[in-house]
Each structure stands twice: as structure tokens, then as C-alpha cells.
Design a protein around this motif. Structure first.
Motif, PDB file in Angstrom:
ATOM      1  N   TRP A  83      -6.597   2.218 -10.349  1.00 45.54           N
ATOM      2  CA  TRP A  83      -7.793   2.433 -11.846  1.00 45.54           C
ATOM      3  C   TRP A  83      -6.719   2.371 -13.297  1.00 45.54           C
ATOM      4  CZ3 TRP A  83     -12.893   2.756 -12.241  1.00 45.54           C
ATOM      5  CH2 TRP A  83     -13.490   2.844 -13.612  1.00 45.54           C
ATOM      6  N   VAL A  84      -5.901   3.298 -12.410  1.00 48.19           N
ATOM      7  CA  VAL A  84      -5.088   3.390 -14.138  1.00 48.19           C
ATOM      8  C   VAL A  84      -4.393   2.014 -14.092  1.00 48.19           C
ATOM      9  CG1 VAL A  84      -2.830   4.311 -14.933  1.00 48.19           C
ATOM     10  CG2 VAL A  84      -4.730   5.866 -13.176  1.00 48.19           C
ATOM     11  N   LEU A  85      -3.434   1.427 -13.401  1.00 51.58           N
ATOM     12  CA  LEU A  85      -3.573   0.149 -13.730  1.00 51.58           C
ATOM     13  C   LEU A  85      -4.297  -0.994 -14.080  1.00 51.58           C
ATOM     14  CD1 LEU A  85      -0.831   0.229 -10.166  1.00 51.58           C
ATOM     15  CD2 LEU A  85      -0.138  -0.096 -12.735  1.00 51.58           C
ATOM     16  N   LEU A  96       5.413   0.028 -13.575  1.00 54.47           N
ATOM     17  CA  LEU A  96       4.733   0.919 -12.530  1.00 54.47           C
ATOM     18  C   LEU A  96       3.614   0.047 -11.151  1.00 54.47           C
ATOM     19  CD1 LEU A  96       3.796   3.469 -11.466  1.00 54.47           C
ATOM     20  CD2 LEU A  96       1.934   3.706 -13.394  1.00 54.47           C
ATOM     21  N   ASP A  97       2.985  -0.954 -11.813  1.00 48.18           N
ATOM     22  CA  ASP A  97       2.976  -1.643 -11.324  1.00 48.18           C
ATOM     23  C   ASP A  97       3.983  -2.133 -10.001  1.00 48.18           C
ATOM     24  OD1 ASP A  97       0.577  -3.601 -10.581  1.00 48.18           O
ATOM     25  OD2 ASP A  97       1.203  -5.371 -11.595  1.00 48.18           O
ATOM     26  N   GLY A  98       5.277  -2.923 -10.644  1.00 50.46           N
ATOM     27  CA  GLY A  98       6.463  -3.574 -10.157  1.00 50.46           C
ATOM     28  C   GLY A  98       6.543  -2.920  -8.792  1.00 50.46           C
ATOM     29  N   MET A  99       6.310  -0.853  -9.389  1.00 53.98           N
ATOM     30  CA  MET A  99       7.587  -0.106  -8.838  1.00 53.98           C
ATOM     31  C   MET A  99       6.295  -0.216  -6.800  1.00 53.98           C
ATOM     32  SD  MET A  99       8.626   2.751 -10.882  1.00 53.98           S
ATOM     33  CE  MET A  99       9.369   3.405  -9.821  1.00 53.98           C
ATOM     34  N   ILE A 100       5.008  -0.439  -6.808  1.00 51.03           N
ATOM     35  CA  ILE A 100       4.192  -0.291  -5.988  1.00 51.03           C
ATOM     36  C   ILE A 100       4.586  -1.286  -5.116  1.00 51.03           C
ATOM     37  CG2 ILE A 100       1.894  -0.804  -5.006  1.00 51.03           C
ATOM     38  CD1 ILE A 100       2.043   1.924  -7.307  1.00 51.03           C
ATOM     39  N   ILE A 150       5.107   4.701   3.113  1.00 42.93           N
ATOM     40  CA  ILE A 150       4.822   2.959   3.237  1.00 42.93           C
ATOM     41  C   ILE A 150       3.441   2.520   3.265  1.00 42.93           C
ATOM     42  CG2 ILE A 150       7.040   2.894   4.072  1.00 42.93           C
ATOM     43  CD1 ILE A 150       4.512   2.826   6.274  1.00 42.93           C
ATOM     44  N   GLY A 151       2.634   3.655   3.126  1.00 48.37           N
ATOM     45  CA  GLY A 151       1.590   2.590   3.451  1.00 48.37           C
ATOM     46  C   GLY A 151       0.688   2.419   2.007  1.00 48.37           C
ATOM     47  N   ILE A 152       0.918   3.281   1.326  1.00 47.81           N
ATOM     48  CA  ILE A 152       0.418   2.888  -0.842  1.00 47.81           C
ATOM     49  C   ILE A 152       0.204   1.695  -0.616  1.00 47.81           C
ATOM     50  CG2 ILE A 152       2.367   3.245  -2.171  1.00 47.81           C
ATOM     51  CD1 ILE A 152      -0.990   5.336  -2.616  1.00 47.81           C
ATOM     52  N   PRO A 153       0.883   1.096  -0.712  1.00 49.53           N
ATOM     53  CA  PRO A 153       1.091  -0.566  -1.472  1.00 49.53           C
ATOM     54  C   PRO A 153      -0.597  -1.284  -0.691  1.00 49.53           C
ATOM     55  CG  PRO A 153       2.932  -0.281  -0.880  1.00 49.53           C
ATOM     56  CD  PRO A 153       2.295   1.300  -0.338  1.00 49.53           C
ATOM     57  N   PHE A 154      -0.647  -0.896   0.468  1.00 52.44           N
ATOM     58  CA  PHE A 154      -1.951  -1.575   1.119  1.00 52.44           C
ATOM     59  C   PHE A 154      -3.133  -1.511   0.380  1.00 52.44           C
ATOM     60  CE2 PHE A 154       1.165  -1.834   3.912  1.00 52.44           C
ATOM     61  CZ  PHE A 154       1.231  -3.501   4.863  1.00 52.44           C
ATOM     62  N   VAL A 159      -7.239  -2.836  -3.162  1.00 52.39           N
ATOM     63  CA  VAL A 159      -8.461  -2.144  -4.634  1.00 52.39           C
ATOM     64  C   VAL A 159      -8.359  -3.159  -6.033  1.00 52.39           C
ATOM     65  CG1 VAL A 159      -9.704  -0.115  -6.076  1.00 52.39           C
ATOM     66  CG2 VAL A 159      -9.104  -0.279  -3.502  1.00 52.39           C
ATOM     67  N   GLN A 160      -7.279  -3.002  -6.199  1.00 55.47           N
ATOM     68  CA  GLN A 160      -6.667  -4.049  -7.963  1.00 55.47           C
ATOM     69  C   GLN A 160      -7.504  -5.192  -8.459  1.00 55.47           C
ATOM     70  OE1 GLN A 160      -2.304  -4.050  -8.187  1.00 55.47           O
ATOM     71  NE2 GLN A 160      -2.477  -3.923 -10.634  1.00 55.47           N
TER      72      GLN A 160
END
Length: 278
Positions: A83-85, A96-100, A150-154, A159-160
Motif C-alpha cells: 500500500w505504501v509503495l 525501498l521497493d528494490g530492498m523488497i 525470507i517470506g515478505i517479498p512473496f 498484492v502490489q
């Protein structure tokens, strides 16, 4: 008049299908078939005895429980990050988007060592929590932290795209009619992103239950307490007990397939809804 043949970018169906099946067999089907072959060296009673040993059952509990909790947390935090991105512009947004994607690129062993150093009682984060009596490293909390990483990028990447395509006019119309922000989110936004969030949850859960490198350092590997199933499998392999290792791995494989099947059902249902039930 004969219809003109449509030109295809790639070669014909036969060659394309042959290449696809060959790659699928080499990379996926043959390795998975080897699990069944090695497991077949044991009779059914031996398989049941192996996967129901108290230490193995305890490792299943640790792996599945921590993976489930981490995936739930990722589902909430992933939606917020996406949502923030999508909705806001701020300095450093691209960074921040790349760090995902960092958990995908970073070697899992490096992630495990770094998280252990940070969350140990002498670490930057662990020391602060130790003062109030909370121990992170070498506990199930530490395992969950590693799995969240390790799971947050999925979840974020699932959703993005949905948020980017979401028409803001519905939100504006609901706001004009007097709906609160909470009601707008619950009635308009959440139904749109829920299938994507469930997909991200399933993918994260499937990745987390089989994670080894980033967890083995921070877990402490105490039998019946913080020992994960992949470590049990590695222990069996080191003892050259391939049949037991593959029997335990087969259980993980069945659960992974069940999760992926559920994810595909959610995606198929979502596609039918988008296409008007066709």
C-alpha cells in the motif's frame, strides 16, 4: 477464402511442448520421482514409524507452526508495505521497493548469520529485548523472525500489482457518500486484494516450511524445542539413511503440493470472477 495463418514468434507446438516437457522432467519430475524411489525401499510400516518418531513430529510442529505464524504476519505487513509503495510518493521509494527483493538475492546463510548476530542477547536488537526478559535468538521467536524476512517479498509482490490496477474512483465515490476509511477498506479494497494476499500467504508458507539456511543458525537446533524438519532430513542424509530422509522429505513435499494446489484454486477462482464467471 482461406484464413491467413497467424505467425508465431516461437517454433511450432510440437517442438515447444517437447522442450517444455524435457526441462520440466530434468528440473522437477525426475528429482521428485527419486524421493518416491528411495522411500519405496521401506515398507509402509517403516515409513509410518519414521515420520511418527517423537523427534520428527516435534520438528514438524516447529516448522509448520513458525511458518504459519510468519506467513500470517507477512500477509498483514506485506499489504501495508505494498500500500505504501503504490499509494504514496516519498524520497527513497525506489530504494525501498528494490530492498523488497533482498531476501531473494541474499544468500540464506548470510541472512541467518546476520539475523543471529542482531537478535542474540549481545546483539543490537536482542540486547534491548533481553532487558525486558524476551529472548529472540535460539528460540521459536527467532525462527519466526527469520521466516518473516525470507517470506515478505512473496506477499508484497503478489498484492502490489492489484493495488496498482485498483480504480480509485470507487474509493472516492464511497468517501463522497459518507463511508469511513475503515468501511471503504473493508468493503471496497479488501475484496479486491484478498485473493492476491491469499496467494502471497500460500507462496510464503510453502517457502517457509522448507527453509534451512536462514533458520539453522538462529534456531539453536535444540531437539523437541527449536529443531526444524529440514535439519532432521540433513541429519539423516549425513548418516546415509537415505530412505528415512526421503520419507520425511516426502511429507514436506505433500504439504508443499497441497499449498500450491490451494493457491492455484484461489487464482483460478479469482480469474473466473474477473472474467464474469465465464
Amino acid at each position: 477464402m482461406k484464413k491467413a495463418k497467424s505467425k508465431r514468434v516461437i517454433p511450432g507446438f510440437g517442438l515447444s511442448l517437447g522442450v517444455t516437457l524435457s526441462i520440466l522432467s530434468i528440473i522437477v519430475l525426475i528429482p521428485l520421482a527419486s524421493l518416491v524411489v528411495y522411500t519405496a525401499q521401506m515398507d509402509f510400516k517403516g515409513v509410518i514409524e519414521t515420520i511418527t518418531r517423537p523427534r520428527v513430529l516435534a520438528s514438524f510442529k516447529v516448522s509448520f507452526l513458525t511458518a504459519f505464524i510468519a506467513s500470517l504476519i507477512n500477509s498483514v505487513m506485506g499489504i501495508i508495505l505494498a500500500w505504501v509503495l503504490v499509494k504514496y510518493k516519498f524520497p527513497g521509494k525506489r530504494i525501498l521497493d528494490g530492498m523488497i527483493e533482498l531476501p531473494f538475492a541474499l544468500p540464506t546463510a548470510v541472512a541467518g548469520i546476520s539475523l543471529t548476530a542482531l537478535t542474540a542477547d549481545t546483539g543490537l536488537i536482542g540486547a534491548a529485548f533481553a532487558k525486558i526478559g524476551i529472548k529472540i535468538a535460539y528460540t521459536r521467536i527467532g525462527i519466526t523472525v527469520a521466516l518473516i524476512f525470507i517470506g515478505i517479498p512473496f506477499v508484497v509482490r503478489a498484492v502490489q500489482p492489484v493495488l496498482e490496477k485498483l480504480d480509485s474512483s470507487y474509493e472516492e465515490a464511497a468517501g463522497i457518500l459518507g463511508a469511513s476509511r475503515a468501511r471503504i477498506f473493508r468493503k471496497i479494497i479488501l475484496p479486491e486484494i484478498l485473493p492476491a494476499a491469499l496467494t502471497g500467504f500460500g507462496l510464503a508458507f510453502g517457502r517457509c516450511i522448507g527453509e534451512y539456511g536462514s533458520v539453522v543458525f538462529i534456531a539453536g537446533n535444540m531437539p523437541y524445542k527449536t529443531e526444524i524438519t529440514p535439519l532432521i532430513i540433513m541429519s539423516e542424509l549425513q548418516e546415509y539413511d537415505y530412505a528415512s530422509a526421503t520419507a520425511i522429505a516426502l511429507v514436506m513435499l505433500v504439504f508443499a503440493f497441497a499449498i500450491l494446489f490451494a493457491v492455484n484454486l484461489v487464482q483460478a477462482r479469482n480469474s473466473r470472477i474477473i472474467n464474469g464467471g465465464k
